[in-house]
Design a protein around this motif. Structure first.
Motif, PDB file in Angstrom:
ATOM      1  N   SER A  75       0.816  -1.296  -0.032  1.00  0.00           N
ATOM      2  CA  SER A  75      -0.144   0.046   0.013  1.00  0.00           C
ATOM      3  C   SER A  75       1.028   1.151  -0.104  1.00  0.00           C
ATOM      4  CB  SER A  75      -1.031   0.077   1.294  1.00  0.00           C
ATOM      5  OG  SER A  75      -1.705  -1.105   1.367  1.00  0.00           O
TER       6      SER A  75
ATOM      7  N   LEU B 243       0.839   4.060  -3.065  1.00  0.00           N
ATOM      8  CA  LEU B 243       0.815   5.349  -2.665  1.00  0.00           C
ATOM      9  C   LEU B 243       1.776   6.194  -3.192  1.00  0.00           C
ATOM     10  CD1 LEU B 243      -0.997   7.763  -1.258  1.00  0.00           C
ATOM     11  CD2 LEU B 243       0.409   7.109   1.003  1.00  0.00           C
TER      12      LEU B 243
ATOM     13  N   GLN C 254      -6.399  10.279  -1.035  1.00  0.00           N
ATOM     14  CA  GLN C 254      -5.418   8.991  -1.210  1.00  0.00           C
ATOM     15  C   GLN C 254      -4.954   8.329  -0.049  1.00  0.00           C
ATOM     16  OE1 GLN C 254      -4.787   7.470  -4.314  1.00  0.00           O
ATOM     17  NE2 GLN C 254      -6.459   8.831  -5.296  1.00  0.00           N
TER      18      GLN C 254
ATOM     19  N   TRP D  88      -5.526   4.382   0.987  1.00  0.00           N
ATOM     20  CA  TRP D  88      -4.346   3.311   1.230  1.00  0.00           C
ATOM     21  C   TRP D  88      -4.010   2.812   2.603  1.00  0.00           C
ATOM     22  CZ3 TRP D  88      -3.476   0.508  -2.828  1.00  0.00           C
ATOM     23  CH2 TRP D  88      -3.549   0.848  -4.158  1.00  0.00           C
TER      24      TRP D  88
END
Length: 260
Positions: free
Chosen positions: A104, A108, A214, A218
């Motif tokens: 993750s 990102l 975002q 994530w």
């Protein structure tokens, strides 16, 4: 990893993406939508042409926003789950939760943050309609370069590890990635189509809200999918489950006896 496990992780990845999308939707609605409304108000005040609205603004900011964010979350969750299946055990001796966090964080960074720093998100009224195709192409090109260079950096780090050690190899690979990204930043054309009188505070707050969406997406995915993946890959031993069931039945029996 067999196909049944991959399928199970894929389903859980999509469910985790859906849950993460719900949280990201809340952030997008409360942080992003007010800035979009401010940008639209600026555009309306500076435009003498009024086009007919095909989809109302209220529908865009509610059902439209929810549909887009949730579908985005589910799709990214599925893709990240497949990346997790490939990376588990190949990038280091990490637990399923740690691998989920690593995947993750890498997504990102490479898919969002690096392209965002070169071509940041803009609200309505920022950008020339005639350059939409060019801007879209450059943005996706930056995403592709970032992902490919990140994969190359991982391969480089693994090849350098036997000679330099894991830490030094990781530092060298990271430095190589940053150098290559710097070259991409330098050679790809810059785009600056912000109107001179556009409120800088609205632009800044809109971009911060994009980062917040975002980051929420994530982070929530990493935590939820890591938990679900660990339950799939490290199931509870049958003996402990049986012992717990026996303990519960004994407790119920003692309770019934005392009540009698």
């Amino acid at each position: 990893m067999n196909s049944t496990t991959v399928r199970s992780l894929l389903v859980r990845g999509m469910l985790a993406g859906l849950a993460a999308g719900l949280l990201a939707l809340v952030v997008a609605y409360f942080l992003g939508e007010p800035r979009i409304n401010a940008a639209i108000a600026f555009e309306d005040s500076h435009s003498h042409e009024h086009e007919m609205e095909i989809v109302s603004r209220s529908l865009q900011s509610t059902a439209g926003l929810a549909t887009g964010v949730l579908i985005f979350g589910v799709c990214l969750g599925g893709i990240a789950a497949l990346a997790f299946c490939f990376a588990l055990g190949r990038v280091g001796r990490f637990t399923p939760r740690a691998t989920a966090v690593l995947i993750s964080g890498a997504a990102l960074l490479t898919v969002f943050l690096v392209p965002f720093l070169k071509y940041p998100a803009n609200p309505p009224a920022v950008g020339d309609h005639d350059t939409i195709a060019k801007r879209t192409t450059l943005y996706f090109l930056m995403i592709a370069l970032s992902v490919l260079l990140a994969v190359a950096a991982v391969i480089l780090g693994k090849r350098l590890a036997p000679r330099l050690g894991a830490w030094n190899a990781s530092v060298a690979a990271g430095a190589a990635y940053l150098f290559a990204i710097g070259l991409a930043y330098a050679f790809l054309p810059a785009i600056n189509e912000v109107p001179a009188d556009f409120p800088p505070t609205v632009l800044w707050q809109f971009r911060v809200s994009a980062i917040a969406v975002q980051l929420t997406l994530w982070t929530a995915f990493a935590l939820s999918f890591g938990y679900l993946a660990e339950r799939v890959l490290t199931p509870r031993p049958a003996t402990s489950a049986a012992e717990e069931a026996n303990s519960e039945s004994d407790t119920a029996a003692r309770t019934a006896a005392s009540a009698g």
